[in-house]
Enzyme design. Structure first.
Site, PDB file in Angstrom:
ATOM      1  N   SER A 124       0.816  -1.231   0.000  1.00 49.20           N
ATOM      2  CA  SER A 124       0.000   0.000   0.000  1.00 49.20           C
ATOM      3  C   SER A 124       0.839   1.265   0.000  1.00 49.20           C
ATOM      4  O   SER A 124       1.896   1.331   0.636  1.00 49.20           O
ATOM      5  CB  SER A 124      -0.877  -0.007   1.260  1.00 49.20           C
ATOM      6  N   GLU A 126       0.137   3.641   1.690  1.00 49.90           N
ATOM      7  CA  GLU A 126       0.146   4.085   3.090  1.00 49.90           C
ATOM      8  C   GLU A 126       1.530   3.831   3.714  1.00 49.90           C
ATOM      9  O   GLU A 126       1.898   4.478   4.696  1.00 49.90           O
ATOM     10  CB  GLU A 126      -0.959   3.334   3.847  1.00 49.90           C
ATOM     11  N   TYR A 148      -1.671   0.375  10.618  1.00 45.85           N
ATOM     12  CA  TYR A 148      -1.914  -0.305   9.332  1.00 45.85           C
ATOM     13  C   TYR A 148      -0.699  -0.172   8.424  1.00 45.85           C
ATOM     14  O   TYR A 148      -0.226  -1.153   7.836  1.00 45.85           O
ATOM     15  CB  TYR A 148      -3.160   0.304   8.670  1.00 45.85           C
TER      16      TYR A 148
HETATM   17  P1  NAP Z   1     -11.458  -4.441   1.972  1.00 44.78           P
HETATM   18  O1  NAP Z   1     -12.608  -4.116   1.099  1.00 44.78           O
HETATM   19  O2  NAP Z   1     -11.378  -3.820   3.318  1.00 44.78           O
HETATM   20  O3  NAP Z   1     -11.407  -6.039   2.145  1.00 44.78           O
HETATM   21  C1  NAP Z   1     -10.618  -6.632   3.127  1.00 44.78           C
HETATM   22  C2  NAP Z   1     -10.816  -8.148   3.062  1.00 44.78           C
HETATM   23  O4  NAP Z   1      -9.990  -8.758   4.047  1.00 44.78           O
HETATM   24  C3  NAP Z   1     -12.249  -8.621   3.329  1.00 44.78           C
HETATM   25  O5  NAP Z   1     -12.599  -9.564   2.348  1.00 44.78           O
HETATM   26  C4  NAP Z   1     -12.151  -9.292   4.689  1.00 44.78           C
HETATM   27  O6  NAP Z   1     -13.044 -10.377   4.816  1.00 44.78           O
HETATM   28  C5  NAP Z   1     -10.726  -9.817   4.639  1.00 44.78           C
HETATM   29  N1  NAP Z   1     -10.206 -10.168   5.956  1.00 44.78           N
HETATM   30  C6  NAP Z   1     -10.199  -9.413   7.083  1.00 44.78           C
HETATM   31  N2  NAP Z   1      -9.664 -10.090   8.108  1.00 44.78           N
HETATM   32  C7  NAP Z   1      -9.317 -11.326   7.631  1.00 44.78           C
HETATM   33  C8  NAP Z   1      -8.743 -12.481   8.209  1.00 44.78           C
HETATM   34  N3  NAP Z   1      -8.419 -12.538   9.503  1.00 44.78           N
HETATM   35  N4  NAP Z   1      -8.542 -13.566   7.413  1.00 44.78           N
HETATM   36  C9  NAP Z   1      -8.898 -13.550   6.101  1.00 44.78           C
HETATM   37  N5  NAP Z   1      -9.456 -12.474   5.499  1.00 44.78           N
HETATM   38  C10 NAP Z   1      -9.664 -11.377   6.267  1.00 44.78           C
HETATM   39  O7  NAP Z   1     -10.080  -4.108   1.216  1.00 44.78           O
HETATM   40  P2  NAP Z   1      -9.815  -3.739  -0.327  1.00 44.78           P
HETATM   41  O8  NAP Z   1     -10.036  -2.286  -0.518  1.00 44.78           O
HETATM   42  O9  NAP Z   1     -10.500  -4.723  -1.170  1.00 44.78           O
HETATM   43  O10 NAP Z   1      -8.229  -3.941  -0.396  1.00 44.78           O
HETATM   44  C11 NAP Z   1      -7.672  -5.216  -0.704  1.00 44.78           C
HETATM   45  C12 NAP Z   1      -6.250  -5.262  -0.173  1.00 44.78           C
HETATM   46  O11 NAP Z   1      -5.480  -4.235  -0.776  1.00 44.78           O
HETATM   47  C13 NAP Z   1      -6.115  -5.050   1.326  1.00 44.78           C
HETATM   48  O12 NAP Z   1      -5.024  -5.833   1.773  1.00 44.78           O
HETATM   49  C14 NAP Z   1      -5.758  -3.581   1.457  1.00 44.78           C
HETATM   50  O13 NAP Z   1      -5.035  -3.343   2.639  1.00 44.78           O
HETATM   51  C15 NAP Z   1      -4.902  -3.397   0.219  1.00 44.78           C
HETATM   52  N6  NAP Z   1      -4.883  -2.059  -0.351  1.00 44.78           N
HETATM   53  C16 NAP Z   1      -6.053  -1.424  -0.664  1.00 44.78           C
HETATM   54  C17 NAP Z   1      -6.022  -0.181  -1.252  1.00 44.78           C
HETATM   55  C18 NAP Z   1      -7.294   0.536  -1.622  1.00 44.78           C
HETATM   56  O14 NAP Z   1      -7.226   1.750  -1.873  1.00 44.78           O
HETATM   57  N7  NAP Z   1      -8.427  -0.144  -1.705  1.00 44.78           N
HETATM   58  C19 NAP Z   1      -4.783   0.424  -1.543  1.00 44.78           C
HETATM   59  C20 NAP Z   1      -3.610  -0.264  -1.220  1.00 44.78           C
HETATM   60  C21 NAP Z   1      -3.664  -1.510  -0.645  1.00 44.78           C
HETATM   61  P3  NAP Z   1     -14.335 -10.439   5.802  1.00 44.78           P
HETATM   62  O15 NAP Z   1     -15.535 -10.381   4.906  1.00 44.78           O
HETATM   63  O16 NAP Z   1     -14.186 -11.758   6.443  1.00 44.78           O
HETATM   64  O17 NAP Z   1     -14.235  -9.290   6.754  1.00 44.78           O
HETATM   65  O1  G4F Z   2     -10.653   6.811   2.714  1.00 49.52           O
HETATM   66  P1  G4F Z   2      -9.621   6.742   3.773  1.00 49.52           P
HETATM   67  O2  G4F Z   2     -10.023   6.110   5.060  1.00 49.52           O
HETATM   68  O3  G4F Z   2      -8.364   6.018   3.102  1.00 49.52           O
HETATM   69  P2  G4F Z   2      -6.808   5.966   3.499  1.00 49.52           P
HETATM   70  O4  G4F Z   2      -6.582   6.269   4.918  1.00 49.52           O
HETATM   71  O5  G4F Z   2      -6.070   6.784   2.503  1.00 49.52           O
HETATM   72  O6  G4F Z   2      -6.494   4.410   3.276  1.00 49.52           O
HETATM   73  C1  G4F Z   2      -6.932   3.737   2.095  1.00 49.52           C
HETATM   74  O7  G4F Z   2      -5.931   3.839   1.116  1.00 49.52           O
HETATM   75  C2  G4F Z   2      -4.690   3.173   1.446  1.00 49.52           C
HETATM   76  C3  G4F Z   2      -3.739   3.413   0.270  1.00 49.52           C
HETATM   77  O8  G4F Z   2      -3.015   4.594   0.498  1.00 49.52           O
HETATM   78  C4  G4F Z   2      -4.994   1.710   1.634  1.00 49.52           C
HETATM   79  F1  G4F Z   2      -3.840   1.024   1.844  1.00 49.52           F
HETATM   80  C5  G4F Z   2      -5.958   1.541   2.803  1.00 49.52           C
HETATM   81  O9  G4F Z   2      -6.258   0.156   2.956  1.00 49.52           O
HETATM   82  C6  G4F Z   2      -7.243   2.285   2.471  1.00 49.52           C
HETATM   83  O10 G4F Z   2      -7.861   1.634   1.384  1.00 49.52           O
HETATM   84  O11 G4F Z   2      -9.082   8.213   4.109  1.00 49.52           O
HETATM   85  C7  G4F Z   2      -8.578   9.055   3.110  1.00 49.52           C
HETATM   86  C8  G4F Z   2      -8.316  10.437   3.709  1.00 49.52           C
HETATM   87  C9  G4F Z   2      -7.510  10.409   5.007  1.00 49.52           C
HETATM   88  O12 G4F Z   2      -6.562  11.440   4.992  1.00 49.52           O
HETATM   89  C10 G4F Z   2      -8.551  10.693   6.079  1.00 49.52           C
HETATM   90  O13 G4F Z   2      -8.030  11.348   7.233  1.00 49.52           O
HETATM   91  O14 G4F Z   2      -9.577  11.022   4.038  1.00 49.52           O
HETATM   92  C11 G4F Z   2      -9.473  11.618   5.304  1.00 49.52           C
HETATM   93  N1  G4F Z   2     -10.809  11.727   5.892  1.00 49.52           N
HETATM   94  C12 G4F Z   2     -11.438  12.898   6.187  1.00 49.52           C
HETATM   95  N2  G4F Z   2     -12.626  12.651   6.746  1.00 49.52           N
HETATM   96  C13 G4F Z   2     -11.616  10.718   6.247  1.00 49.52           C
HETATM   97  C14 G4F Z   2     -12.765  11.291   6.778  1.00 49.52           C
HETATM   98  N3  G4F Z   2     -11.459   9.377   6.128  1.00 49.52           N
HETATM   99  C15 G4F Z   2     -12.505   8.590   6.545  1.00 49.52           C
HETATM  100  N4  G4F Z   2     -12.388   7.255   6.398  1.00 49.52           N
HETATM  101  N5  G4F Z   2     -13.640   9.116   7.095  1.00 49.52           N
HETATM  102  C16 G4F Z   2     -13.822  10.465   7.241  1.00 49.52           C
HETATM  103  O15 G4F Z   2     -14.845  10.923   7.753  1.00 49.52           O
END
Ligand code: NAP
Ligand code: G4F
Length: 329
Positions: A124, A126, A148
């Site tokens: 990520s 992050e 995280y």
């Molecule tokens: P998400 O919607 O939050 O999905 C997370 C998944 O992890 C869910 O299917 C959840 O299943 C599963 N999980 C949680 N705890 C677990 C456990 N103990 N054992 C097995 N599975 C478990 O995340 P996403 O946005 O699809 O992201 C996919 C991956 O990419 C994650 O690793 C995230 O950190 C990474 N990532 C995401 C972004 C982004 O912007 N979306 C960016 C960079 C990296 P349950 O239904 O069981 O809760």
């Molecule tokens: O949508 P966010 O919670 O995403 P964040 O923290 O960037 O993390 C996501 O992206 C990562 C990749 O860089 C992934 F690895 C991670 O798993 C996840 O998918 O927050 C985005 C921004 C932050 O700066 C947060 O402080 O939005 C700001 N924010 C402002 N108000 C808020 C809110 N975030 C959330 N969730 N809720 C609010 O009310």
């Protein structure tokens, strides 16, 4: 020749996009599912017809070994994680166990069952946290700002380490934020589009957010899962930044989302709500995906404004459907 893929995190946003993609390419796809009765299974089965489910949990090493022995995957995509940064501050140990140590449990299970299995780790942006340079590349130093982010750094480096130590095909995609109508409601983008739709329909009046000034490099999840597949199809495992190269603030996201519905976000958004501020913030992320363009031939297709309006339209349609169903009794 497509093989058998196992996806952890199948019930999450990326899981269903990746499942659909791999099924369309002719893969036999398994989704690892935890818990006794996961409520999201029904929608995964609907979105990914033909997928098979297999039990397992990233906290339980032996369940991973059993899953791999049973379905004999050729490729494993580790998308499972506690992925919400806000929650990671409240449940830091659990985040370390699932998002960090879960990765080494996967790698150890692969080493035990069949070290030829190809492994993808969902790293990520992050991890860059308090960024050392902009834009961020594969060579930018990490400075994570949340439990995280710290757990993801561990997952990233243990993947590199298993590649270097055991000659395993283990790669990482360093993905910047990617969103879609399937994004969880706890993330800021979907929280905004869902609220904007409800406000338009008179179902709520305002939305409380935290920091509107933070900036993210937001892309479309459907584009990003294609990069995962391309990384796994290389001759050699490597790590790649996946990003659009453009950054926008949360405020700009609000502006476009509300304007799309003929609303002014300033009439409806309450900012700096302490509940949504983080102990340490990542102020600005912007990625340089030139290595992915050059080596994988990957590029993002959906621009920012189109992503925002796609999400608003989907939330508006979903809310209208729910209202019609309620009216029909
Ligand atoms: P998400 O919607 O939050 O999905 C997370 C998944 O992890 C869910 O299917 C959840 O299943 C599963 N999980 C949680 N705890 C677990 C456990 N103990 N054992 C097995 N599975 C478990 O995340 P996403 O946005 O699809 O992201 C996919 C991956 O990419 C994650 O690793 C995230 O950190 C990474 N990532 C995401 C972004 C982004 O912007 N979306 C960016 C960079 C990296 P349950 O239904 O069981 O809760
Ligand atoms: O949508 P966010 O919670 O995403 P964040 O923290 O960037 O993390 C996501 O992206 C990562 C990749 O860089 C992934 F690895 C991670 O798993 C996840 O998918 O927050 C985005 C921004 C932050 O700066 C947060 O402080 O939005 C700001 N924010 C402002 N108000 C808020 C809110 N975030 C959330 N969730 N809720 C609010 O009310």
């Amino acid at each position: 020749m497509p093989g058998t893929a196992l996806i952890t995190g199948i019930t999450g946003q990326d899981g269903t996009y990746l499942g659909q993609l791999l099924l369309s390419k002719g893969y036999h796809v398994y989704g690892l599912v935890r818990g006794q009765n996961n409520p999201r299974l029904e929608s995964v089965a609907r979105l990914c017809p033909g997928i098979e489910f297999i039990e397992g949990d990233l906290l339980d090493h032996s369940s991973l070994v059993a899953a791999f022995e049973s379905c004999q995957p050729t490729e494993v995509y580790n998308l499972g994680a506690i992925s919400f940064v806000g929650l990671s501050f409240k449940q830091a140990l659990l985040t370390g166990e699932v998002t960090g140590l879960g990765v080494v449990r996967m790698l150890e299970a692969i080493r035990t069952v069949n070290p030829q299995i190809r492994f993808y780790q969902a790293s990520s942006s992050e991890m860059f946290g308090k960024v050392r340079e902009s834009p961020q590349t594969e060579l930018t130093a990490f400075h994570p700002r949340s439990p995280y982010g710290v757990a993801k750094v561990y997952g990233h480096y243990i993947t590199v380490n298993y590649r270097e130590s055991y000659d395993m095909f283990a790669c990482s995609g360093i993905l910047f934020n990617h969103e879609s109508p399937r994004r969880g409601l706890e993330f800021v983008t979907r929280k905004i589009t869902n609220a904007a739709a409800k406000i338009k329909l008179g179902l709520q009046k305002q939305i409380s957010l935290g920091n509107l000034d933070s900036q993210r490099d937001w892309g479309f999840a459907g584009d990003y899962v294609d990069a995962m597949r391309l990384m796994m199809a290389q001759d050699q495992a490597d790590d790649f930044v996946i990003a659009t190269g453009v950054t926008h603030s949360v405020r700009e996201f609000c502006d476009i989302a509300f304007a799309h519905l003929g609303l002014d976000y300033r009439d409806h958004v309450v900012s700096d709500d302490a509940r949504f501020l983080r102990p340490a913030e990542v102020d600005v992320l912007i990625g340089d995906a030139s290595k992915a363009r050059r080596v994988l031939g990957w590029e993002p297709k959906v621009p920012f404004a189109e992503l925002v309006t796609m999400m608003v339209d989907a939330d508006l349609a979903a809310q209208q459907k729910a209202m019609r169903n309620e009216a029909a009794g």
